[in-house]
Motif scaffolding. Structure first.
Motif, PDB file in Angstrom:
ATOM      1  N   ARG A  12       0.831  -1.212   0.000  1.00  0.00           N
ATOM      2  CA  ARG A  12       0.000   0.000   0.000  1.00  0.00           C
ATOM      3  C   ARG A  12       0.862   1.256   0.000  1.00  0.00           C
ATOM      4  NH1 ARG A  12      -5.392  -0.208   0.596  1.00  0.00           N
ATOM      5  NH2 ARG A  12      -4.827  -2.028  -0.621  1.00  0.00           N
ATOM      6  N   LYS A  17      -3.665   3.531  -2.585  1.00  0.00           N
ATOM      7  CA  LYS A  17      -5.045   3.406  -3.067  1.00  0.00           C
ATOM      8  C   LYS A  17      -5.879   4.507  -2.426  1.00  0.00           C
ATOM      9  CE  LYS A  17      -4.482  -0.707  -5.077  1.00  0.00           C
ATOM     10  NZ  LYS A  17      -3.530  -0.603  -6.126  1.00  0.00           N
ATOM     11  N   GLU A  18      -6.576   5.247  -3.255  1.00  0.00           N
ATOM     12  CA  GLU A  18      -7.420   6.332  -2.764  1.00  0.00           C
ATOM     13  C   GLU A  18      -8.494   5.774  -1.829  1.00  0.00           C
ATOM     14  OE1 GLU A  18     -10.387   9.790  -4.468  1.00  0.00           O
ATOM     15  OE2 GLU A  18      -8.856   8.952  -5.798  1.00  0.00           O
ATOM     16  N   GLY A  19      -8.674   6.427  -0.702  1.00  0.00           N
ATOM     17  CA  GLY A  19      -9.690   6.014   0.261  1.00  0.00           C
ATOM     18  C   GLY A  19      -9.209   4.984   1.268  1.00  0.00           C
ATOM     19  N   SER A  20      -7.977   4.502   1.107  1.00  0.00           N
ATOM     20  CA  SER A  20      -7.429   3.499   2.009  1.00  0.00           C
ATOM     21  C   SER A  20      -6.925   4.166   3.294  1.00  0.00           C
ATOM     22  CB  SER A  20      -6.270   2.775   1.320  1.00  0.00           C
ATOM     23  OG  SER A  20      -5.410   2.160   2.257  1.00  0.00           O
ATOM     24  N   TYR A  21      -7.244   3.570   4.438  1.00  0.00           N
ATOM     25  CA  TYR A  21      -6.768   4.089   5.712  1.00  0.00           C
ATOM     26  C   TYR A  21      -5.248   4.022   5.789  1.00  0.00           C
ATOM     27  CZ  TYR A  21      -6.019   4.620  10.723  1.00  0.00           C
ATOM     28  OH  TYR A  21      -5.570   5.033  11.959  1.00  0.00           O
ATOM     29  N   THR A  23      -3.120   4.165   3.296  1.00  0.00           N
ATOM     30  CA  THR A  23      -2.621   5.248   2.444  1.00  0.00           C
ATOM     31  C   THR A  23      -2.744   6.580   3.167  1.00  0.00           C
ATOM     32  OG1 THR A  23      -3.133   4.055   0.405  1.00  0.00           O
ATOM     33  CG2 THR A  23      -2.985   6.449   0.242  1.00  0.00           C
ATOM     34  N   TYR A  24      -3.862   6.781   3.845  1.00  0.00           N
ATOM     35  CA  TYR A  24      -4.074   8.005   4.632  1.00  0.00           C
ATOM     36  C   TYR A  24      -2.950   8.192   5.647  1.00  0.00           C
ATOM     37  CZ  TYR A  24      -5.989  10.724   8.534  1.00  0.00           C
ATOM     38  OH  TYR A  24      -6.152  11.621   9.566  1.00  0.00           O
ATOM     39  N   ASP A  27       0.233   9.141   3.912  1.00  0.00           N
ATOM     40  CA  ASP A  27       0.128  10.516   3.403  1.00  0.00           C
ATOM     41  C   ASP A  27       0.316  11.542   4.519  1.00  0.00           C
ATOM     42  OD1 ASP A  27      -0.289   9.674   0.809  1.00  0.00           O
ATOM     43  OD2 ASP A  27      -2.465  10.007   0.843  1.00  0.00           O
TER      44      ASP A  27
END
Length: 103
Positions: A12, A17-21, A23-24, A27
């Motif tokens: 990940r 992946k957009e919307g992935s915790y 990834t959050y 970020d």
């Protein structure tokens, strides 16, 4: 299971992946990841005073966030395993440890 989860977290990070915790968390960066590790560690302590199901759940949350931290810092599970292996069979003296005070 920890290795499988570690690999998924690493994937990940490399392929967000957009919307992935996960990834959050990557970020937001190290400070956010550290904050979550601290929160989850505290929740494990509280859960240990309550019931087994809560402790299992909170421990799982903590392990997940610790794995995110390891991936963020480029520390492999092999490095952790090597460190743990180096400790097997070693004796430590209670006098060498800091005293844990109860409040």
């Amino acid at each position: 299971m920890l290795e499988k989860l570690y690999n998924e977290i690493e994937e990940r990070k490399n392929d967000p992946k957009e919307g992935s915790y996960t990834t959050y968390l990557f970020d937001k960066g190290l400070d956010k990841i550290l904050k979550k590790v601290g929160e989850e560690a505290t929740e494990v302590v509280i859960a240990a005073k309550n019931d087994k199901e809560e402790l299992v759940s909170e421990t799982s949350d903590l392990l997940y966030h610790l794995l995110v931290l390891l991936v963020e810092k480029n520390i492999t599970l092999d490095e952790i395993n090597q460190e743990l292996d180096s400790r097997v069979g070693k004796k430590s003296k209670i006098s060498d440890r800091k005293e844990i005070k109860e409040y």
